[in-house]
Design an enzyme around this catalytic site. Sequence first.
Site, PDB file in Angstrom:
ATOM      1  N   ASP A 192      23.715  31.292  24.009  1.00 45.99           N
ATOM      2  CA  ASP A 192      22.831  30.423  24.779  1.00 45.99           C
ATOM      3  C   ASP A 192      23.042  29.044  24.185  1.00 45.99           C
ATOM      4  O   ASP A 192      22.583  28.772  23.069  1.00 45.99           O
ATOM      5  CB  ASP A 192      21.369  30.849  24.646  1.00 45.99           C
ATOM      6  CG  ASP A 192      20.497  30.021  25.572  1.00 45.99           C
ATOM      7  OD1 ASP A 192      20.610  28.781  25.528  1.00 45.99           O
ATOM      8  OD2 ASP A 192      19.718  30.601  26.338  1.00 45.99           O
ATOM      9  N   HIS A 193      23.743  28.170  24.896  1.00 41.42           N
ATOM     10  CA  HIS A 193      24.155  26.925  24.239  1.00 41.42           C
ATOM     11  C   HIS A 193      22.949  26.047  23.881  1.00 41.42           C
ATOM     12  O   HIS A 193      23.059  25.167  23.052  1.00 41.42           O
ATOM     13  CB  HIS A 193      25.214  26.181  25.052  1.00 41.42           C
ATOM     14  CG  HIS A 193      24.693  25.409  26.222  1.00 41.42           C
ATOM     15  ND1 HIS A 193      24.379  26.002  27.408  1.00 41.42           N
ATOM     16  CD2 HIS A 193      24.422  24.095  26.392  1.00 41.42           C
ATOM     17  CE1 HIS A 193      23.946  25.085  28.260  1.00 41.42           C
ATOM     18  NE2 HIS A 193      23.965  23.907  27.663  1.00 41.42           N
ATOM     19  N   HIS A 255      17.651  29.718  28.759  1.00 44.16           N
ATOM     20  CA  HIS A 255      17.358  28.524  27.960  1.00 44.16           C
ATOM     21  C   HIS A 255      15.855  28.324  27.727  1.00 44.16           C
ATOM     22  O   HIS A 255      15.411  28.110  26.598  1.00 44.16           O
ATOM     23  CB  HIS A 255      17.910  27.262  28.629  1.00 44.16           C
ATOM     24  CG  HIS A 255      19.379  27.333  28.941  1.00 44.16           C
ATOM     25  ND1 HIS A 255      20.278  28.007  28.147  1.00 44.16           N
ATOM     26  CD2 HIS A 255      20.102  26.800  29.952  1.00 44.16           C
ATOM     27  CE1 HIS A 255      21.486  27.883  28.671  1.00 44.16           C
ATOM     28  NE2 HIS A 255      21.413  27.167  29.764  1.00 44.16           N
TER      29      HIS A 255
END
Length: 507
Positions: A192-193, A255
């Site tokens: 999950d950036h 996110h």
Amino acid sequence: MAVRSRHAQHVDLDPDRRSPPCVLVIFGASGDLTARKLLPALERLAGYGALPPEVALVGVARTPMSDADFGELCRRSVSGDDPRWRELTAAARYVHGGYDDPATYQRLAEVLAECDERHGTAGNRVYYLATPPRLFGPIAVSLGKAGLSAPTDGAFVRAVVEKPFGWDEDSARDLYADLSSAFTEEQIFRIDHYLAKETVQNLLALRFANSIFEPIWNRTWVDNVQITVAETLGVGDRGGFYETTGAMRDIVQNHVLQVLSLFLMEPPTSFHAEAIRDEKVKLLRAIRPLEDEEEIAANAVRGQYTRGGTREDLMAGYRDEPGVDPLSSTETFVAMRLEVQNWRWTGVPVYVRTGKRLPARLTEVAMEFRRPPQLPLFPGRAEGLEPDALVVRVQPDEGLSLKFGAKVPGHAFRVQKASMDFSYESFDEQSPDAYERVILDALIGDPTLFIRADEVGRSWRIVDPVMRYWAADPRPIPLYQAATWGPPEADALITRDGRGWRHSARS
Ligand code: BG6
């Protein structure tokens, strides 16, 4: 002052944070994600000295290309020209073939063996699956069948996958079954950036490296929590993808819920990956999924952007974007009111909001504090005063602000909002890009910023009932004009509680 030039920048690279010998295999090597995110991140990592000569690069994709063409594509995709990057890409190998064709994996096995011989990569592999998500399962299964997923003789083998992790809880379980037919949970790194963004990690420092915040981090002091992930961009040329995804699956399921769980979780017993992930999943379990239709209708709002903006900057509506069904009811905006039912947070509403084509690009997590019990000194002179708040700005202008009331100079006793601000600009060091961080963590084998299977399942359980309700809802999707803060229903969600969104033209 922060140093801005790419070449002069100072990234604080811990000497231990350097890749061990390893072959990095990128599936989907000729694709968009590889060119836009992975290769530029790798070039910068090479520039910091994080990729020693015992790191080799292999691309796998369906497009026919020679090793030299792939090396050239790597160099063309980045603006920098670091010598180690030139060396790494000059030695890069490329395997082309179908992702479910055993011959592809046979060739890959040969190339990997040659890399071990030539670069001393010692049997270590990191497979980065940068393909469309429907291929994650088949690639994992094929790697397993080809005997390429099991580590040999003390080596490591890891698989890195990008969201979406399934489409709902059931499909996430199917994906898990495919991945785990070849890899153990410890071998799987789910990205999950957002977790790799500097300010998101700073949430941990803020809460657990200081003693002044934690005592007020609870229902006694906090009135409500607001999480906003606002984008100004529309879907661009990703309309086809977005039609099957929508804002809930694209942003909220991952996110938003990840940031929320880091912000509200209990203190972990240590900073080890498992300790942090245990606390995050406990928090996700404490979010009660919205259940019956009435509850969902009252606490979840969707919206879709229509044409808007200014005469000079007129933006197309979602249904006019390429690849989008002209009658689409896919949501490009979501707002929800969630409740965390645990000792610390019961009774504190958590409002979350995300959307495309909103008026500002802004990701922030804010905690609004309870108002003082009365204002005896200046009745009538503090109306309209916003509540005190702690705001963590994830992007842009990364930093933190504490908002409070202060007396305006003068004879009158007037109170006005003031702010104490901390900006990441005050550090000399530059924040590494989120992809640099996740790639290096995957190479090193630090799973802290990656999502565990139980977190994925739990997040789907929160969003699935809402998605099912919307899919069956015969009413047209609420609309909002591009460059506004979502449909009016999103305001109603919060104003009926006597509160307002922190950024909204209408509040
Ligand atoms: C991605 C979504 O995960 O995050 C995109 O698929 C979105 O739709 C992007 O635009 C936002 O990321 P960032 O880092 O630009 O905030």
